[in-house]
Design a protein around this motif. Structure first.
Motif, short mmCIF file in Angstrom:
data_model
loop_
_atom_site.label_atom_id
_atom_site.label_comp_id
_atom_site.label_asym_id
_atom_site.label_seq_id
_atom_site.Cartn_x
_atom_site.Cartn_y
_atom_site.Cartn_z
N LYS A 44 46.86 -7.36 8.34
CA LYS A 44 46.64 -6.68 7.02
C LYS A 44 47.29 -5.13 6.91
O LYS A 44 47.45 -4.76 8.01
CB LYS A 44 44.90 -6.71 6.88
CG LYS A 44 44.41 -7.83 6.59
CD LYS A 44 42.93 -7.51 6.90
CE LYS A 44 42.38 -9.15 6.56
NZ LYS A 44 40.94 -8.86 6.47
N VAL A 45 47.41 -4.91 5.66
CA VAL A 45 48.02 -3.30 5.46
C VAL A 45 46.94 -2.54 6.38
O VAL A 45 45.92 -2.51 6.24
CB VAL A 45 48.13 -3.09 3.91
CG1 VAL A 45 48.42 -1.56 3.79
CG2 VAL A 45 48.97 -3.89 3.20
N GLY A 46 47.46 -1.52 7.13
CA GLY A 46 46.77 -0.96 7.90
C GLY A 46 46.81 -0.90 9.41
O GLY A 46 46.40 -0.19 10.21
N SER A 80 53.77 0.24 15.38
CA SER A 80 54.18 0.67 14.11
C SER A 80 53.10 0.36 13.18
O SER A 80 52.20 -0.75 13.69
CB SER A 80 55.32 -0.06 13.67
OG SER A 80 55.30 -1.50 13.46
N VAL A 81 52.70 0.97 12.06
CA VAL A 81 51.60 0.39 11.23
C VAL A 81 52.05 -0.25 9.96
O VAL A 81 52.96 0.28 9.35
CB VAL A 81 50.83 1.82 10.82
CG1 VAL A 81 49.89 1.43 9.97
CG2 VAL A 81 50.30 2.65 11.96
N VAL A 82 51.24 -1.41 9.57
CA VAL A 82 51.66 -2.00 8.43
C VAL A 82 51.35 -1.26 7.22
O VAL A 82 50.39 -0.81 7.05
CB VAL A 82 51.06 -3.57 8.56
CG1 VAL A 82 51.63 -4.41 7.39
CG2 VAL A 82 51.32 -4.17 10.01
N LYS A 83 52.47 -1.28 6.29
CA LYS A 83 52.47 -0.46 5.25
C LYS A 83 52.23 -1.16 3.84
O LYS A 83 51.85 -0.54 2.58
CB LYS A 83 53.26 0.75 5.24
CG LYS A 83 53.21 1.69 6.28
CD LYS A 83 54.36 2.70 6.25
CE LYS A 83 54.21 3.60 7.43
NZ LYS A 83 53.27 4.42 7.69
N LYS A 84 52.58 -2.48 3.73
CA LYS A 84 52.95 -3.07 2.39
C LYS A 84 52.81 -4.80 2.75
O LYS A 84 53.07 -5.14 3.54
CB LYS A 84 54.58 -2.81 2.25
CG LYS A 84 54.94 -3.18 0.87
CD LYS A 84 56.28 -2.74 0.38
CE LYS A 84 57.08 -3.78 0.35
NZ LYS A 84 58.60 -3.37 0.11
#
Length: 106
Positions: A44-46, A80-84
């Protein structure tokens, strides 16, 4: 009088539960023996992705659509953080046969 106070408390609790964001998850993706595991994964984003390279040589996690390009030194981990949101096919630039898919929900 008491039912009015209980209604106010119930309303406040409901409002707070909507205002507090859900906790983001940390998801591990491993590269070992020239294989990305798991090959298909949902996030999920975030969420935070922990990219773990267990091999003795470098790898990358390179999105075909350009969303990310993570370099993983040998025997190291990178986050890394999922952004999209969206479905992202990715591969290792050094070893193009290493392929996987990340399905990202909003």
């Amino acid at each position: 009088m008491m039912s009015g106070r209980l209604s106010s408390i119930a309303f406040a609790v409901a409002l707070l539960s909507m205002a507090v964001p859900a906790h983001a998850a940390t998801i591990e993706i491993t590269m070992e023996n020239l294989v990305i595991s798991p090959a298909e994964l949902s996030a999920k984003v975030g969420d935070t992705i922990a990219w773990i390279n267990k091999d003795i040589f470098a790898h990358t996690a390179t999105a075909k659509n350009g969303d990310f390009d993570v370099t993983l030194p040998p025997k190291k981990a990178v986050t890394s953080v999922v952004k999209k949101a969206g479905t992202v096919d990715y591969y290792c630039r050094y070893h193009p046969n290493m392929k996987a898919t990340l399905k990202i929900e909003p």
